[in-house]
Design a protein around this motif. Structure first.
Motif, short mmCIF file in Angstrom:
data_model
loop_
_atom_site.label_atom_id
_atom_site.label_comp_id
_atom_site.label_asym_id
_atom_site.label_seq_id
_atom_site.Cartn_x
_atom_site.Cartn_y
_atom_site.Cartn_z
N MET A 1 80.62 45.99 -26.84
CA MET A 1 81.23 45.34 -25.71
C MET A 1 82.87 45.73 -25.72
N ILE A 2 83.48 46.05 -26.98
CA ILE A 2 84.60 46.76 -27.04
C ILE A 2 84.58 48.09 -26.66
N SER A 3 83.65 48.66 -26.91
CA SER A 3 83.67 50.26 -26.48
C SER A 3 83.29 50.58 -25.04
N LEU A 4 82.68 49.43 -24.17
CA LEU A 4 82.64 49.32 -22.85
C LEU A 4 83.95 49.11 -22.19
N HIS A 5 84.69 48.32 -22.71
CA HIS A 5 86.00 47.90 -22.25
C HIS A 5 86.97 49.27 -22.49
N LEU A 6 86.98 49.48 -23.59
CA LEU A 6 87.59 50.83 -23.76
C LEU A 6 87.12 52.04 -22.92
N SER A 7 86.02 52.37 -22.62
CA SER A 7 85.49 53.37 -21.69
C SER A 7 86.14 53.15 -20.41
N LEU A 8 86.14 51.93 -19.86
CA LEU A 8 86.65 51.64 -18.66
C LEU A 8 88.39 51.73 -18.65
N LEU A 9 89.06 51.55 -19.80
CA LEU A 9 90.37 51.77 -19.69
C LEU A 9 90.62 53.19 -19.78
N PHE A 10 89.87 54.13 -20.66
CA PHE A 10 90.06 55.20 -20.72
C PHE A 10 89.64 56.05 -19.46
N ARG A 11 88.76 55.55 -18.72
CA ARG A 11 88.51 56.15 -17.36
C ARG A 11 89.72 56.01 -16.52
N ARG A 12 90.30 54.83 -16.56
CA ARG A 12 91.60 54.70 -15.68
C ARG A 12 92.70 55.66 -16.02
N LEU A 13 92.86 55.93 -17.69
CA LEU A 13 93.93 56.55 -17.94
C LEU A 13 93.59 58.10 -17.93
N ARG A 14 92.38 58.47 -17.52
CA ARG A 14 92.11 60.01 -17.32
C ARG A 14 92.82 60.50 -16.19
N VAL A 15 92.97 59.65 -15.03
CA VAL A 15 93.77 60.08 -14.01
C VAL A 15 95.42 60.24 -14.10
N GLU A 16 95.98 59.83 -15.22
CA GLU A 16 97.26 60.16 -15.58
C GLU A 16 97.71 61.35 -16.23
N LYS A 17 96.64 62.05 -16.57
CA LYS A 17 97.10 63.43 -17.04
C LYS A 17 97.69 63.40 -18.54
N GLN A 18 98.75 64.02 -18.95
CA GLN A 18 99.23 63.92 -20.41
C GLN A 18 99.59 62.56 -20.64
N TYR B 1 81.40 57.95 -27.75
CA TYR B 1 81.46 59.15 -26.86
C TYR B 1 80.12 59.06 -25.94
N GLY B 2 79.00 58.91 -26.59
CA GLY B 2 77.76 59.03 -25.56
C GLY B 2 77.91 57.85 -24.63
N LEU B 3 78.28 56.47 -24.90
CA LEU B 3 78.13 55.55 -23.97
C LEU B 3 79.39 55.81 -23.07
N MET B 4 80.45 56.36 -23.32
CA MET B 4 81.52 56.64 -22.40
C MET B 4 81.31 57.73 -21.49
N THR B 5 80.69 58.91 -22.10
CA THR B 5 80.15 59.87 -21.21
C THR B 5 79.28 59.38 -20.07
N SER B 6 77.97 58.57 -20.72
CA SER B 6 77.19 58.33 -19.68
C SER B 6 77.52 57.22 -18.66
N LEU B 7 78.62 56.25 -19.01
CA LEU B 7 79.12 55.42 -18.13
C LEU B 7 80.14 56.23 -17.07
N ASN B 8 80.87 56.97 -17.58
CA ASN B 8 81.47 57.86 -16.39
C ASN B 8 80.95 58.26 -15.63
N GLU B 9 79.89 59.08 -15.89
CA GLU B 9 78.93 59.64 -15.12
C GLU B 9 78.25 58.92 -13.86
#
Length: 175
Positions: A47-64, A107-115
């Motif tokens: 559950m922490i991984s899922l929520h962090l994945s969502l946040l990392f997904r959001r932050l990836r559009v912010e570049k550096q 990483y596997g969960l985040m990658t699959s979820l993002n895709e």
């Protein structure tokens, strides 16, 4: 210059505040009591991984700037996992291997979820959840959790980087 080593970094307070919000969000009883997530160390990690994945997904559009905050959050997450494993009694020799395995799972969960989310593929997200989060016999709530994840991402997408990097994260309660 040497005094900089002893100053508290305000950005670390923000990272800690966001991580604390993610952990609190991940511990909502509805996930475990109603939606069938196993109330175990693994289930809570998921559950922490899922929520962090969502946040990392959001932050990836912010570049550096988003990358730097994500990296600090990632580092805190795995530092916390290391601490937790030690508290659970894992030996000093076993902890690095376990943390490495946890990072691979993350990483596997985040990658699959993002895709799947990049394609706006709800059945794909449900499949990711069935493979990674739910024991096969208890995956009946995968559609509900997938809907929740899409809604949470939409909520995160509406938040500014300044707010997030300032330690202010708004997440909706699971219903």
């Amino acid at each position: 210059m040497i005094l900089n080593l002893f100053r508290k970094n305000p950005s670390s307070d923000a990272v800690y505040a966001v991580y604390t919000a993610i952990v609190a969000q991940s511990r909502q009883p509805v996930f475990y009591a109603d939606w069938g997530i196993p109330d175990t160390v693994t289930g809570r990690f998921d559950m922490i991984s899922l929520h962090l994945s969502l946040l990392f997904r959001r932050l990836r559009v912010e570049k550096q700037a988003g990358h730097e905050f994500s990296q600090a959050l990632f580092d805190l997450f795995f530092k916390d996992m290391d601490r937790s494993l030690r508290e659970l009694g894992a030996g000093d020799m076993a902890v690095p291997k376990k943390v490495r395995k946890m990072s691979e799972i993350f990483y596997g969960l985040m990658t699959s979820l993002n895709e799947a989310m990049d394609r706006d593929d709800r059945p794909g997200v449900e499949a990711v959840l069935r493979r990674n989060v739910y024991p096969e016999a208890e995956s009946g709530h995968a559609p509900q959790l997938a809907t929740y994840l899409f809604a949470q991402y939409d909520k995160l997408a509406g938040q500014s980087l300044a707010d997030i990097a300032g330690g202010r994260l708004e997440l909706a309660a699971a219903a």
